[in-house]
Design an enzyme around this catalytic site. Structure first.
Site, PDB file in Angstrom:
ATOM      1  N   GLY A  11      42.999  -3.932 100.475  1.00  0.00           N
ATOM      2  CA  GLY A  11      44.432  -3.674 100.358  1.00  0.00           C
ATOM      3  C   GLY A  11      44.770  -2.249 100.737  1.00  0.00           C
ATOM      4  NE  ARG A  72      42.428  -8.735 100.468  1.00  0.00           N
ATOM      5  CZ  ARG A  72      42.274  -7.678  99.695  1.00  0.00           C
ATOM      6  NH1 ARG A  72      41.068  -7.129  99.565  1.00  0.00           N
ATOM      7  NH2 ARG A  72      43.287  -7.160  99.039  1.00  0.00           N
ATOM      8  CG  ASP A 103      34.431  -3.203  92.921  1.00  0.00           C
ATOM      9  OD1 ASP A 103      33.755  -2.327  92.358  1.00  0.00           O
ATOM     10  OD2 ASP A 103      34.068  -4.393  93.003  1.00  0.00           O
ATOM     11  CB  THR A 125      42.481   0.393  95.003  1.00  0.00           C
ATOM     12  OG1 THR A 125      43.093  -0.653  94.245  1.00  0.00           O
ATOM     13  CG2 THR A 125      41.576   1.195  94.089  1.00  0.00           C
ATOM     14  CG  ASP A 127      45.075  -3.078  91.530  1.00  0.00           C
ATOM     15  OD1 ASP A 127      46.319  -3.079  91.525  1.00  0.00           O
ATOM     16  OD2 ASP A 127      44.404  -4.011  91.998  1.00  0.00           O
ATOM     17  CG  ASP A 129      40.587  -1.820  90.392  1.00  0.00           C
ATOM     18  OD1 ASP A 129      40.446  -0.886  91.217  1.00  0.00           O
ATOM     19  OD2 ASP A 129      40.629  -3.023  90.741  1.00  0.00           O
ATOM     20  NE  ARG A 171      45.670 -12.048  90.218  1.00  0.00           N
ATOM     21  CZ  ARG A 171      46.684 -12.884  90.002  1.00  0.00           C
ATOM     22  NH1 ARG A 171      46.696 -13.638  88.915  1.00  0.00           N
ATOM     23  NH2 ARG A 171      47.690 -12.951  90.846  1.00  0.00           N
TER      24      ARG A 171
END
Length: 319
Positions: A11, A72, A103, A125, A127, A129, A171
């Site tokens: 992303g 991707r 990741d 990213t 996120d 995360d 998510r």
């Protein structure tokens, strides 16, 4: 180290262009040839590569997205795809590779590193995360986008006396919801790391209404229940008209914040520096405002720690 390739994978995230700019200009300053690999690992497999110069990265530090584009690539996870990528690296005389992504992108970078290709990862990213670094490039820009949206939604919600569920990305990681909810003054924040008590959400909404509050903003991480079903339940229990706003991919775009630009510039510079120092298989990150680097295995093994202290602050301040 005469030739370094750079690619963006997975992303997109605001600040990727600032990192690309830093990689290109640091490389050229050190008389290293920089090759831009387009469309991530897909471009690496298919040889979609072009040499970059100072003009290639002019006026991009403020732009969202990635000028190298991203994709991707399931093929890269296969032996055939990996071998194609290794062949392209040999054909183009690429001595080192810098991968910008999250990741999954880092796992691909580690695979190349294990095959003997000097590789460095830069965390990009929205996120946030990735456990080994305090922040990832793009996160704070996404938070600012959500906070701006909350401000606009609050205006119209107040005018109509409504509640509004604002669904944000994340998510498996609730950082966007947590930081944006705290900064945006949300009444409730629902994240995957904490159990959802819908009755507590309803109780807070009713208590606010009883003291004259005209709106209620609920920030919800995607995947933690269905936003529309939740809105229906809240409406049934409180009699408050409840709307849903799903921000979606608007969170990925936009001009990166100064913080993301500065962090991306530092990380891009450091990534090139590591390759020139003969270091490889490293993930660049930031801890306590200092740029750090860790072995891929160590970086990928560290789990994100949810800021329960911030969650508690948000809960208390939203009474």
């Amino acid at each position: 180290m005469k030739t370094i390739g750079v690619l963006t994978s997975g992303g997109d995230a605001p600040g990727m262009n600032a990192a690309i700019r830093a990689v290109v200009r640091t490389g050229i300053y050190n008389q290293v040839r920089i090759l831009g690999i387009k469309q991530g690992y897909n471009g690496l497999i298919n040889g979609n590569i072009e040499e970059m110069n100072l003009s290639s990265v002019a006026d991009i530090i403020h732009r969202g997205g990635t000028i190298l584009r991203t994709a991707r690539c399931d093929e890269f996870a296969t032996d055939d795809g990996l071998n194609k990528a290794l062949n392209i690296i040999e054909v183009f005389n690429i001595d080192g590779l810098i991968v910008l992504g999250g990741d999954g992108s880092f796992k691909g970078a580690k695979t190349l590193s294990d095959k003997g290709i000097p590789t460095i990862g830069i965390p990009c990213t929205i996120d946030n995360d990735m456990g080994y670094t305090d922040y990832t490039i793009g996160f704070y820009t996404a938070v600012e986008t959500v906070v701006d949206a909350i401000s606009k939604i609050r205006d119209t919600s107040s005018s109509h006396g409504r509640a509004n569920i604002v669904e944000v990305m994340g998510r498996h990681c609730g950082d966007i919801a947590l930081y944006a909810g705290l900064a945006g003054g949300a009444e409730s924040i629902i994240v995957p790391e904490e159990n959802t008590d819908i009755d507590a959400v309803c109780r807070k909404l009713i208590q606010g209404r009883n003291r004259g509050k005209l709106h209620s903003i609920i920030v919800l991480s995607e995947g933690v229940g269905n936003a529309y079903e939740m809105a229906k339940e809240i409406e049934e229990k409180t009699s408050a008209e409840t709307r849903v706003t799903i921000l979606g991919h608007i969170q990925r775009g936009g001009t990166p914040t100064s913080f993301d630009r500065i962090m991306a510039s530092q990380m891009g510079y450091r990534a090139v520096e590591l390759l020139l120092e003969g270091k490889a298989g490293r993930a660049v990150g930031v801890r306590q405002n200092q740029i750090i680097d860790l072995d891929f295995d160590e970086a990928l093994s560290q789990k994100r720690v949810f800021r329960k202290d911030m969650y508690e602050i948000a809960r208390i301040l939203s009474i």
